[in-house]
Design an enzyme around this catalytic site. Sequence first.
Site, mmCIF file in Angstrom:
data_model
loop_
_atom_site.group_PDB
_atom_site.id
_atom_site.type_symbol
_atom_site.label_atom_id
_atom_site.label_comp_id
_atom_site.label_asym_id
_atom_site.label_seq_id
_atom_site.Cartn_x
_atom_site.Cartn_y
_atom_site.Cartn_z
ATOM 1 N N ASP A 74 0.870 -1.165 0.000
ATOM 2 C CA ASP A 74 0.000 0.000 0.000
ATOM 3 C C ASP A 74 0.921 1.233 0.000
ATOM 4 O O ASP A 74 2.117 1.108 0.309
ATOM 5 C CB ASP A 74 -0.851 -0.085 1.272
ATOM 6 C CG ASP A 74 -1.487 1.226 1.626
ATOM 7 O OD1 ASP A 74 -2.202 1.765 0.776
ATOM 8 O OD2 ASP A 74 -1.262 1.715 2.758
ATOM 9 N N ASP A 95 0.111 5.207 1.138
ATOM 10 C CA ASP A 95 -0.004 6.080 2.314
ATOM 11 C C ASP A 95 0.036 5.277 3.617
ATOM 12 O O ASP A 95 -0.673 4.297 3.758
ATOM 13 C CB ASP A 95 -1.324 6.871 2.286
ATOM 14 C CG ASP A 95 -1.372 7.875 1.146
ATOM 15 O OD1 ASP A 95 -1.122 7.464 -0.006
ATOM 16 O OD2 ASP A 95 -1.649 9.054 1.405
HETATM 17 P P1 IMP Z 1 -3.336 4.361 -0.208
HETATM 18 O O1 IMP Z 1 -3.156 4.386 1.282
HETATM 19 O O2 IMP Z 1 -2.043 4.256 -0.936
HETATM 20 O O3 IMP Z 1 -4.309 3.290 -0.657
HETATM 21 O O4 IMP Z 1 -3.889 5.813 -0.701
HETATM 22 C C1 IMP Z 1 -5.112 6.335 -0.263
HETATM 23 C C2 IMP Z 1 -5.192 7.829 -0.475
HETATM 24 O O5 IMP Z 1 -4.991 8.194 -1.847
HETATM 25 C C3 IMP Z 1 -6.559 8.390 -0.166
HETATM 26 O O6 IMP Z 1 -6.748 8.575 1.199
HETATM 27 C C4 IMP Z 1 -6.591 9.683 -0.964
HETATM 28 O O7 IMP Z 1 -6.045 10.734 -0.184
HETATM 29 C C5 IMP Z 1 -5.667 9.452 -2.131
HETATM 30 N N1 IMP Z 1 -6.341 9.361 -3.450
HETATM 31 C C6 IMP Z 1 -6.001 10.059 -4.529
HETATM 32 N N2 IMP Z 1 -6.761 9.710 -5.589
HETATM 33 C C7 IMP Z 1 -7.585 8.753 -5.171
HETATM 34 C C8 IMP Z 1 -8.590 7.977 -5.847
HETATM 35 O O8 IMP Z 1 -8.868 8.091 -7.041
HETATM 36 N N3 IMP Z 1 -9.234 7.055 -5.076
HETATM 37 C C9 IMP Z 1 -8.932 6.888 -3.776
HETATM 38 N N4 IMP Z 1 -7.998 7.574 -3.124
HETATM 39 C C10 IMP Z 1 -7.323 8.509 -3.811
HETATM 40 MG MG MG Z 2 -2.676 3.238 3.421
#
Ligand code: IMP
Ligand code: MG
Length: 417
Positions: free
Chosen positions: A153, A155
């Site tokens: 993942d 973030d």
């Molecule tokens: P992850 O933790 O890598 O899955 O990223 C999640 C974060 O990506 C979300 O909390 C959003 O801030 C950001 N984000 C940017 N574009 C999108 C999208 O198209 N769908 C969902 N999240 C997005």
């Molecule tokens: Mg995450």
Amino acid sequence: MTTRYRVEYALKSHRRDQLIEWIKGLLAVPFVLHSQPTTIQQEHNERLAEVAHDTHQRYAEIFRDVEGLLNDHIEHERSEAAGKSKLRLLVPPVGTFFTRLYLEEAFKYQDKQRFISRRRFVAPSFNDVRLILNSAQLLGLVRTKGLQLVTFDGDVTLYDDGACLAADSPVIPRILRLLRQNIKVAIVTAAGYTEAAKYYERLQGLLDVLHDSTDLTDDQRSGLIVMGGESNYLFQYDSSSPHKLTYVPREKWLLPEMMSWDEEDVKKLLDIAESSLRACVANLSLPVSVLRKDRAVGVYPQIKGQLHREQLEETVLVVQNTVERSEAGSRLPFCAFNGGNDVFIDIGDKSWGVRACQRYFGGIQPARTLHVGDQFLSAGANDFKARLASTTAWIASPAETVQLLDELDDLQHSTAN
Ligand code: IMP
Ligand code: MG
């Protein structure tokens, strides 16, 4: 909202992992019976060590027994009688395990790191059990078929929430180490962009270091891919491209089932999600903007940190429930999740994302894939779905991801010797 949802929210069952809670409950008994903080002052060191030893034995026995139940559950699943496994009766939401979990050994390892059985006032916690499960999973991966793909993942797992992967991030040399071992790496993130430039912005540190590394072959470098929007956009590392990533057209990687996802349904689903989000914005007076993309819709605040947890959770649960009950929602998979500062609804989910990466690399099995993420609660969390496609490790920060990858490396060395 239906009564079930209200009751579940009230009990916060979606904010608890049932397997971890159950194991914690089992460990609470020896903790209560063996730790006697009231007598601590009268005890000398020898007695303390004796009690810790005793407690360690009891905890280890519990992990041995749970490991046995897990093995039995795996057997039942193999014979397609999962419903009859004792573990399923004890912990009904328990899912599929793609490898054995070496829980007793993992407990012994984590007890050395965290001194769990030496504690007299703080019982074995959620984090203790979560980390023991991660260690047990790593052991399961290296001892059974061997690891071929790690999906991360973005973030909170590779970088702080909303941040970027800087060139000095300690996770970068660990990712390069995986690639050097011919293990494929995929970043499976909800962040959904159609242009490579946007991913370059977020992942520049890793992509530049990979570009400049001298000890990796081109094949090993192209073992890095990015799956964006959960399961919507695929990019592959490419030294010759200006942003070091090249877009892979959908026909090259979509799973056969995904080809039947109807564009009309995609639009309908996002329309429903968007109007439900707008209703939440009005009802809860959310200080947010609505963002509609071709495969997602979300709300985000003007200033980071403006939304509180209850607003985020209420919004996710309302939208999820509304979309689930719609016709388009019954035909298409989707993922509604609380991103910490925002709420998004994506078409597809990480189980599709991870499966597509496995297929793209020639059909890697779930038992040879590890997904590392921070969102594993059953509602409003987007890594949870990856459990359907691969083994998983639940981390709580980028620093824990680094620790996990070092632990994996140690295990690979000790297994090889
Ligand atoms: P992850 O933790 O890598 O899955 O990223 C999640 C974060 O990506 C979300 O909390 C959003 O801030 C950001 N984000 C940017 N574009 C999108 C999208 O198209 N769908 C969902 N999240 C997005
Ligand atoms: Mg995450």
